[in-house]
Design a protein around this motif. Structure first.
Motif, PDB file in Angstrom:
ATOM      1  N   GLY A  65       0.941  -1.076   0.102  1.00 36.63           N
ATOM      2  CA  GLY A  65      -0.056  -0.089  -0.134  1.00 36.63           C
ATOM      3  C   GLY A  65       0.921   1.296   0.116  1.00 36.63           C
ATOM      4  N   ARG A  66       2.115   1.102   0.302  1.00 36.05           N
ATOM      5  CA  ARG A  66       3.036   2.106   0.219  1.00 36.05           C
ATOM      6  C   ARG A  66       4.018   2.262  -0.808  1.00 36.05           C
ATOM      7  N   PHE A  67       4.414   1.177  -1.186  1.00 36.88           N
ATOM      8  CA  PHE A  67       5.587   0.874  -2.292  1.00 36.88           C
ATOM      9  C   PHE A  67       4.865   0.258  -3.497  1.00 36.88           C
ATOM     10  N   THR A  68       5.377   0.917  -4.680  1.00 38.65           N
ATOM     11  CA  THR A  68       4.908   0.219  -5.837  1.00 38.65           C
ATOM     12  C   THR A  68       6.362  -0.121  -6.785  1.00 38.65           C
ATOM     13  N   ILE A  69       6.389  -1.312  -7.044  1.00 40.21           N
ATOM     14  CA  ILE A  69       7.592  -1.719  -8.136  1.00 40.21           C
ATOM     15  C   ILE A  69       7.153  -1.876  -9.416  1.00 40.21           C
ATOM     16  N   SER A  70       7.873  -1.268 -10.437  1.00 44.17           N
ATOM     17  CA  SER A  70       7.408  -1.481 -12.084  1.00 44.17           C
ATOM     18  C   SER A  70       8.860  -1.337 -12.726  1.00 44.17           C
ATOM     19  N   ARG A  71       8.754  -1.916 -13.994  1.00 39.34           N
ATOM     20  CA  ARG A  71       9.808  -2.130 -14.750  1.00 39.34           C
ATOM     21  C   ARG A  71       9.415  -1.510 -16.089  1.00 39.34           C
ATOM     22  N   ASP A  72      10.463  -1.168 -16.721  1.00 38.01           N
ATOM     23  CA  ASP A  72      10.428  -0.942 -18.119  1.00 38.01           C
ATOM     24  C   ASP A  72      11.380  -1.884 -18.861  1.00 38.01           C
ATOM     25  N   SER A  73      10.699  -2.823 -19.503  1.00 30.53           N
ATOM     26  CA  SER A  73      11.649  -3.665 -19.975  1.00 30.53           C
ATOM     27  C   SER A  73      12.485  -3.403 -21.396  1.00 30.53           C
ATOM     28  N   ALA A  74      11.930  -2.345 -21.856  1.00 31.47           N
ATOM     29  CA  ALA A  74      12.738  -1.885 -23.076  1.00 31.47           C
ATOM     30  C   ALA A  74      13.895  -1.084 -22.679  1.00 31.47           C
ATOM     31  N   ARG A  75      13.855  -0.484 -21.747  1.00 34.12           N
ATOM     32  CA  ARG A  75      15.138   0.192 -21.053  1.00 34.12           C
ATOM     33  C   ARG A  75      15.723  -0.432 -20.068  1.00 34.12           C
ATOM     34  N   LYS A  76      15.402  -1.586 -19.987  1.00 39.49           N
ATOM     35  CA  LYS A  76      16.079  -2.582 -18.743  1.00 39.49           C
ATOM     36  C   LYS A  76      16.178  -1.672 -17.756  1.00 39.49           C
ATOM     37  N   THR A  77      15.229  -1.278 -17.035  1.00 42.90           N
ATOM     38  CA  THR A  77      15.110  -0.625 -15.714  1.00 42.90           C
ATOM     39  C   THR A  77      14.069  -0.934 -14.807  1.00 42.90           C
ATOM     40  N   VAL A  78      14.263  -1.197 -13.611  1.00 35.97           N
ATOM     41  CA  VAL A  78      13.107  -1.466 -12.846  1.00 35.97           C
ATOM     42  C   VAL A  78      12.964  -0.162 -11.638  1.00 35.97           C
ATOM     43  N   PHE A  79      11.970  -0.014 -11.321  1.00 36.30           N
ATOM     44  CA  PHE A  79      11.527   1.186 -10.453  1.00 36.30           C
ATOM     45  C   PHE A  79      11.174   0.753  -9.148  1.00 36.30           C
ATOM     46  N   LEU A  80      11.300   1.519  -7.973  1.00 37.18           N
ATOM     47  CA  LEU A  80      10.623   1.324  -6.588  1.00 37.18           C
ATOM     48  C   LEU A  80      10.184   2.725  -6.204  1.00 37.18           C
ATOM     49  N   GLN A  81       8.771   2.913  -6.140  1.00 33.95           N
ATOM     50  CA  GLN A  81       8.060   4.250  -5.882  1.00 33.95           C
ATOM     51  C   GLN A  81       8.034   4.037  -4.401  1.00 33.95           C
ATOM     52  N   MET A  82       8.420   4.798  -3.747  1.00 32.37           N
ATOM     53  CA  MET A  82       8.258   4.546  -2.004  1.00 32.37           C
ATOM     54  C   MET A  82       7.482   5.998  -1.495  1.00 32.37           C
ATOM     55  N   ASN A  83       6.386   5.623  -1.104  1.00 24.31           N
ATOM     56  CA  ASN A  83       5.326   6.788  -0.579  1.00 24.31           C
ATOM     57  C   ASN A  83       5.329   6.375   0.972  1.00 24.31           C
ATOM     58  N   SER A  84       4.922   7.771   1.730  1.00 24.07           N
ATOM     59  CA  SER A  84       4.537   7.559   2.959  1.00 24.07           C
ATOM     60  C   SER A  84       5.753   6.944   3.980  1.00 24.07           C
ATOM     61  N   LEU A  85       6.868   7.445   3.620  1.00 26.28           N
ATOM     62  CA  LEU A  85       7.899   6.641   4.194  1.00 26.28           C
ATOM     63  C   LEU A  85       8.176   6.813   5.752  1.00 26.28           C
ATOM     64  N   ARG A  86       8.707   5.843   6.311  1.00 29.14           N
ATOM     65  CA  ARG A  86       8.607   5.639   7.947  1.00 29.14           C
ATOM     66  C   ARG A  86      10.217   5.593   8.091  1.00 29.14           C
ATOM     67  N   PRO A  87      10.467   5.990   9.439  1.00 32.86           N
ATOM     68  CA  PRO A  87      11.934   5.701  10.045  1.00 32.86           C
ATOM     69  C   PRO A  87      12.338   4.272   9.812  1.00 32.86           C
ATOM     70  N   GLU A  88      11.596   3.500   9.920  1.00 38.27           N
ATOM     71  CA  GLU A  88      11.731   1.922   9.994  1.00 38.27           C
ATOM     72  C   GLU A  88      12.201   1.653   8.420  1.00 38.27           C
ATOM     73  N   ASP A  89      11.757   2.335   7.406  1.00 34.97           N
ATOM     74  CA  ASP A  89      12.216   2.047   6.038  1.00 34.97           C
ATOM     75  C   ASP A  89      13.731   2.534   5.799  1.00 34.97           C
ATOM     76  N   THR A  90      14.416   2.886   6.711  1.00 35.67           N
ATOM     77  CA  THR A  90      15.709   3.151   6.440  1.00 35.67           C
ATOM     78  C   THR A  90      16.721   2.157   6.402  1.00 35.67           C
ATOM     79  N   ALA A  91      17.311   1.946   5.235  1.00 32.26           N
ATOM     80  CA  ALA A  91      18.240   0.684   4.881  1.00 32.26           C
ATOM     81  C   ALA A  91      19.016   0.950   3.544  1.00 32.26           C
ATOM     82  N   VAL A  92      19.779  -0.001   3.485  1.00 32.42           N
ATOM     83  CA  VAL A  92      20.507   0.034   2.020  1.00 32.42           C
ATOM     84  C   VAL A  92      19.653  -0.563   1.195  1.00 32.42           C
TER      85      VAL A  92
END
Length: 114
Positions: A65-92
């Motif tokens: 409900g907060r993050f969305t993964i998507s991909r653009d296969s033509a550009r060989k790229t994957v995305f992660l849209q992160m909304n409503s971020l929380r301190p516990e999302d802190t990470a590498v």
């Protein structure tokens, strides 16, 4: 040789948003599943989200409900849209693609703090 390069990390306040990108070079299949993982200090690396070549997605319960993964296969790229971020999302955050084996990027730091 398959290589992955993540970008888009940074410092954001709680409630904010970030969009991570992972660009893939080398020979891959459009059906290769791609995923985002994260690792916080002192913790094990955990799966955040995965997307198949057909676009099916799955998420960790903690980010649904907060993050969305998507991909653009033509550009060989994957995305992660992160909304409503929380301190516990802190990470590498790392991206991974599975071709003949798993390939990993070098990671990008996401820090959620006021």
């Amino acid at each position: 040789q398959v290589q992955l390069v993540e970008s888009g990390g940074g410092l954001v306040q709680p409630g904010g948003s970030l969009r991570l990108s992972c660009a893939v070079s080398g020979s891959i299949f459009s059906i290769s599943p791609m995923a985002w993982y994260r690792q916080a200090p002192g913790s094990q690396r955990e799966l955040v989200a995965v997307i198949t070549g057909g676009g099916r997605t799955n998420y960790a319960d903690s980010v649904k409900g907060r993050f969305t993964i998507s991909r653009d296969s033509a550009r060989k790229t994957v995305f992660l849209q992160m909304n409503s971020l929380r301190p516990e999302d802190t990470a590498v955050y790392y991206c991974k693609i599975t071709v003949d084996r798993d390939y990993w990027g070098q990671g990008t730091q996401v820090t959620v703090s006021s």
